[in-house]
Write an enzyme that holds these catalytic residues in place. Structure first.
Site, PDB file in Angstrom:
ATOM      1  N   ASP A  42       0.861  -1.177   0.000  1.00  0.00           N
ATOM      2  CA  ASP A  42       0.000   0.000   0.000  1.00  0.00           C
ATOM      3  C   ASP A  42       0.905   1.237   0.000  1.00  0.00           C
ATOM      4  O   ASP A  42       1.880   1.293   0.746  1.00  0.00           O
ATOM      5  CB  ASP A  42      -0.880  -0.015   1.254  1.00  0.00           C
ATOM      6  CG  ASP A  42      -1.802   1.192   1.307  1.00  0.00           C
ATOM      7  OD1 ASP A  42      -2.790   1.191   0.565  1.00  0.00           O
ATOM      8  OD2 ASP A  42      -1.511   2.125   2.069  1.00  0.00           O
ATOM      9  N   ASP A 136      -1.994  19.020 -12.022  1.00  0.00           N
ATOM     10  CA  ASP A 136      -1.304  18.909 -13.323  1.00  0.00           C
ATOM     11  C   ASP A 136       0.083  19.532 -13.241  1.00  0.00           C
ATOM     12  O   ASP A 136       0.233  20.711 -13.465  1.00  0.00           O
ATOM     13  CB  ASP A 136      -2.145  19.588 -14.402  1.00  0.00           C
ATOM     14  CG  ASP A 136      -1.499  19.500 -15.779  1.00  0.00           C
ATOM     15  OD1 ASP A 136      -0.569  18.693 -15.950  1.00  0.00           O
ATOM     16  OD2 ASP A 136      -1.918  20.245 -16.672  1.00  0.00           O
ATOM     17  N   GLU A 170       6.622  19.545 -20.654  1.00  0.00           N
ATOM     18  CA  GLU A 170       5.487  18.878 -21.308  1.00  0.00           C
ATOM     19  C   GLU A 170       4.499  19.904 -21.836  1.00  0.00           C
ATOM     20  O   GLU A 170       3.886  19.729 -22.901  1.00  0.00           O
ATOM     21  CB  GLU A 170       4.786  17.936 -20.315  1.00  0.00           C
ATOM     22  CG  GLU A 170       3.663  17.089 -20.946  1.00  0.00           C
ATOM     23  CD  GLU A 170       2.294  17.759 -20.911  1.00  0.00           C
ATOM     24  OE1 GLU A 170       1.379  17.256 -21.584  1.00  0.00           O
ATOM     25  OE2 GLU A 170       2.118  18.793 -20.242  1.00  0.00           O
ATOM     26  N   GLU A 171       4.355  20.978 -21.068  1.00  0.00           N
ATOM     27  CA  GLU A 171       3.258  21.916 -21.346  1.00  0.00           C
ATOM     28  C   GLU A 171       3.444  22.683 -22.662  1.00  0.00           C
ATOM     29  O   GLU A 171       2.510  23.306 -23.135  1.00  0.00           O
ATOM     30  CB  GLU A 171       3.066  22.871 -20.160  1.00  0.00           C
ATOM     31  CG  GLU A 171       2.633  22.179 -18.854  1.00  0.00           C
ATOM     32  CD  GLU A 171       1.198  21.629 -18.883  1.00  0.00           C
ATOM     33  OE1 GLU A 171       0.537  21.742 -19.932  1.00  0.00           O
ATOM     34  OE2 GLU A 171       0.764  21.084 -17.856  1.00  0.00           O
ATOM     35  N   HIS A 285      -4.961  24.104 -15.447  1.00  0.00           N
ATOM     36  CA  HIS A 285      -4.161  25.181 -16.049  1.00  0.00           C
ATOM     37  C   HIS A 285      -4.494  26.559 -15.487  1.00  0.00           C
ATOM     38  O   HIS A 285      -4.279  27.565 -16.161  1.00  0.00           O
ATOM     39  CB  HIS A 285      -4.276  25.171 -17.588  1.00  0.00           C
ATOM     40  CG  HIS A 285      -3.460  24.075 -18.204  1.00  0.00           C
ATOM     41  ND1 HIS A 285      -3.312  23.890 -19.554  1.00  0.00           N
ATOM     42  CD2 HIS A 285      -2.736  23.075 -17.620  1.00  0.00           C
ATOM     43  CE1 HIS A 285      -2.528  22.852 -19.790  1.00  0.00           C
ATOM     44  NE2 HIS A 285      -2.182  22.335 -18.629  1.00  0.00           N
TER      45      HIS A 285
HETATM   46  N1  PHI Z   1      -1.119  16.870 -20.755  1.00  0.00           N
HETATM   47  C1  PHI Z   1      -2.202  17.818 -20.630  1.00  0.00           C
HETATM   48  C2  PHI Z   1      -3.428  17.295 -19.939  1.00  0.00           C
HETATM   49  C3  PHI Z   1      -3.624  15.855 -20.160  1.00  0.00           C
HETATM   50  C4  PHI Z   1      -3.281  14.971 -19.194  1.00  0.00           C
HETATM   51  C5  PHI Z   1      -4.084  15.373 -21.350  1.00  0.00           C
HETATM   52  C6  PHI Z   1      -3.393  13.628 -19.399  1.00  0.00           C
HETATM   53  C7  PHI Z   1      -4.194  14.046 -21.567  1.00  0.00           C
HETATM   54  C8  PHI Z   1      -3.845  13.196 -20.588  1.00  0.00           C
HETATM   55  I1  PHI Z   1      -4.003  11.187 -20.912  1.00  0.00           I
HETATM   56  C9  PHI Z   1      -1.599  18.954 -19.846  1.00  0.00           C
HETATM   57  O1  PHI Z   1      -0.610  18.730 -19.158  1.00  0.00           O
HETATM   58  O2  PHI Z   1      -2.119  20.011 -19.938  1.00  0.00           O
HETATM   59 ZN    ZN Z   2      -0.203  17.673 -17.585  1.00  0.00          ZN
END
Ligand code: PHI
Ligand code: ZN
Length: 315
Positions: A42, A136, A170-171, A285
């Site tokens: 866990d 995110d 990533e963004e 966001h």
């Molecule tokens: N990557 C995008 C949001 C997102 C997350 C889209 C997961 C798809 C998936 I699966 C972002 O970071 O804004």
């Molecule tokens: Zn994301």
């Protein structure tokens, strides 16, 4: 049962298997001696949340975000790297340039296991400029960090090599993960699975399983089914997160997602609770994606599911 008595019992059971196998002999022995995969522990959600609090405080101290090219990104990476180094991982920082700024991927290897069948687990660590990016993607970043720390605590000796990665930028279009895959070249064939976690603690959560590789999808779906948690195939994010460059390179990919700006339907609210007609993450966001923007139960379920997949797929 205490941990040591559990280990002793496991050792006894393994010994018993060997004895029976010796009696049976031949092909039957080979089958009987195959150990079943050790169960994943866990994952303590309080520990995952403590990492999220740390990421929040890093954003607070650095202009409110942890975005690519901003000091909060590098501070986030340094926090994770120090934690992983102290736990016995071999870490490295891969640099790239994007939008005129230096970007960084953090790679952490758990020593041992077959490297030509590496199980790679990744999450993007950068936020958008608008906010601290706690769901995110502090959520995925902290979740896989705590799974990595569990690997260390349990002294896991996986058959397949385990690598964890935190992607930069990533963004702006999966820049860090794409850089990593490009640099890999033909070595991408040595990755037996890439598991991606981008948003796993959404405040009005869903349970979406990537439907890219059937075998990887089944590992996640079976875990949730055993917990009586309904899942749906992930459709919101095709091509929108760091699994895309791996998939493009022919690597089997899987992952989990608790939802972003899509709206939860009435049927989904019935299955998962929460509020129909509202986004899975209304702060996606935005500056309100703070440490309050997390559903603890979803974060815990997803993190335990990740641990199970890491344990099973590397055994
Ligand atoms: N990557 C995008 C949001 C997102 C997350 C889209 C997961 C798809 C998936 I699966 C972002 O970071 O804004
Ligand atoms: Zn994301």
């Amino acid at each position: 049962m205490t941990r040591s008595s559990r280990i002793r019992r496991a050792a006894l059971a393994a010994g018993a298997c060997t004895a029976v196998a010796a009696l049976l002999g031949g092909a039957a022995a080979a089958g009987a001696a195959t150990p079943s995969p050790q169960a994943a522990p866990d994952i303590p959600v309080a520990a995952v949340k403590a990492h999220l609090d740390k990421l929040q405080s890093i954003a607070d101290a650095n202009g409110g975000n942890r975005a690519h090219g901003q000091p909060g990104y590098r501070a986030s990476l340094d926090y994770l790297k120090g934690t992983l180094d102290a736990a016995g991982f071999t870490t490295s920082v891969q640099e790239f340039t994007s939008g005129g700024a230096k970007g960084y991927n953090l790679i952490a290897d758990w020593p041992g296991g077959a490297e030509d069948a590496t199980v790679l687990t990744g999450s993007h660590l950068d936020s958008v400029d608008a906010g601290p990016g706690i769901n995110d993607n502090g959520s995925g970043s902290a979740g896989i960090l705590e799974v990595a720390l569990a690997v260390s605590r349990e002294h896991l000796k996986p058959a397949k090599h385990l690598r964890f990665a935190w992607w930069g930028d990533e963004e702006d279009g999966m820049v860090g993960s794409r850089h990593y895959v490009d640099a890999l070249g033909a070595d991408s064939a040595k990755i037996s699975a890439y598991l991606n976690f981008d948003m796993i603690g959404s405040p009005n959560p869903g349970y979406f399983v990537y439907d890219d590789d059937a075998k990887l999808e089944k590992v996640f779906k079976d875990w949730f089914a055993a917990k009586n948690i309904a899942t749906e195939p992930e459709t919101e994010g095709d091509g929108r997160s760091d699994h895309a460059p791996f998939k493009d390179a022919g690597v089997p990919v899987g992952g989990l997602f608790s939802g972003a700006d899509y709206i939860k339907t009435a049927a989904q609210a019935k299955a998962w609770g929460g509020t129909a007609g509202k986004a899975f993450d209304a702060c996606y966001h935005r500056s309100c994606d703070t440490s309050r923007n997390i559903d603890d139960t979803a974060l815990h379920n997803h993190t335990d599911a990740i641990a199970n997949a890491v344990w099973q797929l590397s055994s």
